[in-house]
Design a protein around this motif. Structure first.
Motif, PDB file in Angstrom:
ATOM      1  N   ARG A  22       0.849  -1.188   0.000  1.00 31.07           N
ATOM      2  CA  ARG A  22       0.000   0.000   0.000  1.00 31.07           C
ATOM      3  C   ARG A  22       0.877   1.228   0.000  1.00 31.07           C
ATOM      4  O   ARG A  22       1.697   1.428   0.878  1.00 31.07           O
ATOM      5  CB  ARG A  22      -0.909  -0.002   1.230  1.00 31.07           C
ATOM      6  CG  ARG A  22      -1.865  -1.170   1.264  1.00 31.07           C
ATOM      7  CD  ARG A  22      -2.394  -1.385   2.669  1.00 31.07           C
ATOM      8  NE  ARG A  22      -3.074  -0.211   3.188  1.00 31.07           N
ATOM      9  CZ  ARG A  22      -4.346   0.076   2.955  1.00 31.07           C
ATOM     10  NH1 ARG A  22      -5.065  -0.703   2.200  1.00 31.07           N
ATOM     11  NH2 ARG A  22      -4.911   1.136   3.478  1.00 31.07           N
ATOM     12  N   GLU A  42      -7.603  -1.072  -6.209  1.00 32.78           N
ATOM     13  CA  GLU A  42      -8.891  -1.533  -5.681  1.00 32.78           C
ATOM     14  C   GLU A  42      -9.252  -2.890  -6.273  1.00 32.78           C
ATOM     15  O   GLU A  42      -9.722  -3.784  -5.564  1.00 32.78           O
ATOM     16  CB  GLU A  42      -9.995  -0.522  -5.984  1.00 32.78           C
ATOM     17  CG  GLU A  42     -11.364  -0.981  -5.490  1.00 32.78           C
ATOM     18  CD  GLU A  42     -12.466   0.042  -5.716  1.00 32.78           C
ATOM     19  OE1 GLU A  42     -13.629  -0.279  -5.400  1.00 32.78           O
ATOM     20  OE2 GLU A  42     -12.160   1.144  -6.209  1.00 32.78           O
ATOM     21  N   ASP A  45      -7.121  -5.538  -4.573  1.00 33.78           N
ATOM     22  CA  ASP A  45      -7.562  -5.781  -3.203  1.00 33.78           C
ATOM     23  C   ASP A  45      -8.853  -6.589  -3.168  1.00 33.78           C
ATOM     24  O   ASP A  45      -8.984  -7.558  -2.418  1.00 33.78           O
ATOM     25  CB  ASP A  45      -7.784  -4.448  -2.475  1.00 33.78           C
ATOM     26  CG  ASP A  45      -6.485  -3.720  -2.179  1.00 33.78           C
ATOM     27  OD1 ASP A  45      -5.415  -4.329  -2.344  1.00 33.78           O
ATOM     28  OD2 ASP A  45      -6.547  -2.540  -1.797  1.00 33.78           O
ATOM     29  N   ALA A 100      -9.695   0.216   8.592  1.00 34.76           N
ATOM     30  CA  ALA A 100      -8.762   0.763   7.605  1.00 34.76           C
ATOM     31  C   ALA A 100      -7.592   1.473   8.267  1.00 34.76           C
ATOM     32  O   ALA A 100      -6.441   1.335   7.825  1.00 34.76           O
ATOM     33  CB  ALA A 100      -9.496   1.714   6.667  1.00 34.76           C
ATOM     34  N   ASN A 376      -4.913   6.176   1.652  1.00 38.13           N
ATOM     35  CA  ASN A 376      -5.288   4.763   1.684  1.00 38.13           C
ATOM     36  C   ASN A 376      -6.547   4.522   2.504  1.00 38.13           C
ATOM     37  O   ASN A 376      -7.413   3.728   2.136  1.00 38.13           O
ATOM     38  CB  ASN A 376      -4.142   3.922   2.253  1.00 38.13           C
ATOM     39  CG  ASN A 376      -3.007   3.740   1.269  1.00 38.13           C
ATOM     40  OD1 ASN A 376      -3.232   3.711   0.063  1.00 38.13           O
ATOM     41  ND2 ASN A 376      -1.799   3.638   1.775  1.00 38.13           N
ATOM     42  N   ASP A 380     -10.084   3.101   1.165  1.00 38.27           N
ATOM     43  CA  ASP A 380     -10.702   1.895   1.724  1.00 38.27           C
ATOM     44  C   ASP A 380     -12.135   2.148   2.163  1.00 38.27           C
ATOM     45  O   ASP A 380     -13.032   1.334   1.918  1.00 38.27           O
ATOM     46  CB  ASP A 380      -9.891   1.393   2.920  1.00 38.27           C
ATOM     47  CG  ASP A 380      -8.769   0.459   2.511  1.00 38.27           C
ATOM     48  OD1 ASP A 380      -8.553   0.304   1.296  1.00 38.27           O
ATOM     49  OD2 ASP A 380      -8.110  -0.108   3.405  1.00 38.27           O
ATOM     50  N   THR A 445     -14.118  -8.569   6.990  1.00 35.42           N
ATOM     51  CA  THR A 445     -13.979  -7.994   5.663  1.00 35.42           C
ATOM     52  C   THR A 445     -15.149  -8.480   4.826  1.00 35.42           C
ATOM     53  O   THR A 445     -15.400  -9.672   4.760  1.00 35.42           O
ATOM     54  CB  THR A 445     -12.671  -8.429   4.995  1.00 35.42           C
ATOM     55  OG1 THR A 445     -11.594  -8.108   5.864  1.00 35.42           O
ATOM     56  CG2 THR A 445     -12.463  -7.707   3.690  1.00 35.42           C
TER      57      THR A 445
END
Length: 460
Positions: A22, A42, A45, A100, A376, A380, A445
């Motif tokens: 990141r 993105e 991820d 995050a 970041n 997120d 998540t």
């Protein structure tokens, strides 16, 4: 098409942590969906978090995974039109921000210290060439595990399975092909050190115990290209595991410095109340490991049992405290699962309570350092906010209605994909879920929307 009412109750699952590095830079735009942009970062991820990469065979390719994310953005746009200021969405965004900013703390304190040992890399490369066929039995308590270990040692696997699960039990359900890099490191050490025909000792695993036999070893051929891919995967997995160890050390030292003190009497009363409700829903053999979401009425029962402590702290730490109601509302936001076995349920709840206060204090430390304003974190929060917005629609529609809506939205919104860039994107060799069991800030998540097989995921 029915009118849509935005009411989000997302199913949050325990998957694992971000696999990619990141950096606070502007990432190339891979696709645009109306006013929303999908960057390469993105996409990487979200692909790393995709359960479809484990559950769907053959695994979806990059194009299919991108179409999933495009569908998610389309639904998020529609949800914003319906109810952009939903209070529930704001609450979920706040929850996502907490995770995050702890990830940013992880990058600062852990990732920079990862160093791989060449001997570990060499051993992992050798193991990655093998596929081991195993038979296994899993239990929730040590006494039962040891009892069936003795039975297996003095009998056969088939007979032991039938004694455990009944005469109609299919032993094949307890057999699988075991590969390096897709399981817990401790369990891998046990299995890859076994000879064919050997039965392992009782081995602790997450929420239980495992007994394994090695039935066969298959070696795969390796050419230059395969070896290069294998080496990348090995280094990725070993780095992830070292990150998990380092993060555990960091969190342990940090929590010790915070002087965390739970009120054991209040915790015990709440845990017993929740465990009682969960246990009432149990069916079948207690030796089976079954996980269920904590029922909402279990939380209400816990609050009722703790009403004598209303407004009083359940946990204290240097510089603050949380009362019972505050703490249980934090815990509820995680949507944890628990096992129905009473002892395993109580253990899981105690572990979860520790995780909740851990994340709360880590988030506070991250904010103290100003990490909540980094690009970041903002990225997120927006990424997962779009997920929650899309889920607020998918949860109210049938498959047919969802297909029709997505087809309509694809016709209304302009979708652009940089195909050349897509071809150049390299995704993780394996999903993150297989790499980081127990790593901090990985408890919650969101998954992809489960629409991988919908016809509407093919670009119109």
């Amino acid at each position: 098409m029915k009118n849509l009412r935005i009411n989000v109750t997302p199913l949050l699952i325990v998957l694992l942590f971000l696999s990619c590095g990141r950096k606070t830079e502007n990432y190339p735009i891979l696709a645009t969906v109306g006013s929303k942009k999908i960057t390469v970062q993105e996409f990487s991820d979200r692909a790393a978090f995709s359960p479809e990469r484990l559950a769907v065979r053959p695994a979806p390719d990059k194009g299919q995974l991108l179409q999933l994310l495009i569908s998610e953005k389309l639904l998020a746009l529609e949800a914003e039109i319906q109810d952009m200021n939903s209070q529930r969405i704001k609450e979920l965004a706040d929850f996502t921000e907490k995770l995050a900013i702890t990830r940013e703390l992880f990058v600062t304190e852990v990732r920079k210290n990862v160093r791989l040992d060449s001997a570990d890399v060499h051993m992992a490369l050798e193991r990655s060439r093998q596929e081991r066929k195993i038979s296994f039995l899993q239990f929730s308590d040590l006494e039962t595990a040891n009892d069936y270990l003795r039975k297996w040692q003095n009998s056969s696997f088939k007979r032991t399975v039938k004694e455990l699960n009944g005469d109609d039990a299919d032993p094949a359900r307890n057999q699988r092909v075991f590969k390096w890099g897709e399981n817990d490191a401790l369990l891998e050490d046990v299995i890859f050190n076994m000879k064919i025909g050997e039965i392992s000792p009782m081995t602790p695993v997450r929420n239980g115990f495992l007994i394994v036999s090695c039935d066969d070893i298959i070696y795969t051929a390796v050419d230059k290209t395969t070896q290069q891919k294998r080496a990348r995967k090995v280094k990725q997995v070993l780095s992830a595991r070292q990150e998990a160890q380092l993060s555990k050390q960091f969190v342990s030292g940090f929590m010790k410095s915070q002087n965390v003190r739970f009120d054991e009497t209040r915790v015990r009363k709440i845990v017993d109340a929740i465990s009682r409700v969960v246990n009432e829903q149990q069916n079948g053999d207690e030796t089976e490991l079954k996980e269920i979401p904590v029922p909402e009425h279990a939380l209400l029962g816990a609050l009722e049992s703790a009403k004598e402590f209303h407004g009083e702290p359940i946990v204290e730490f240097d510089g603050g405290q949380l009362d019972v109601d505050e703490f249980l509302n934090m815990w509820r936001a995680y949507h944890f699962n628990v096992q129905q076995h009473p002892a395993a349920c109580r253990k899981a709840l105690n572990d979860q309570f520790s995780l909740v206060i851990r994340d709360h204090l880590l988030a506070g430390e991250a904010r103290r350092r100003g990490l909540d304003a980094t690009p970041n974190v903002l990225r997120d929060v927006q990424m997962w906010r779009d997920y929650y917005l899309s889920e607020s629609i998918t949860q109210q529609l049938s498959k047919k209605e969802l297909d029709e809506l997505l087809q309509k939205l694809r016709q209304e919104q302009t979708i652009n994909i940089n195909d050349d860039m897509l071809q150049q994107v390299e995704l993780s060799e394996i999903p993150v879920i297989a790499m980081r069991p127990g790593q901090y800030t990985s408890r919650v998540t969101p998954p992809w929307p489960s629409i991988i097989n919908h016809s509407s995921t093919t670009q119109q």
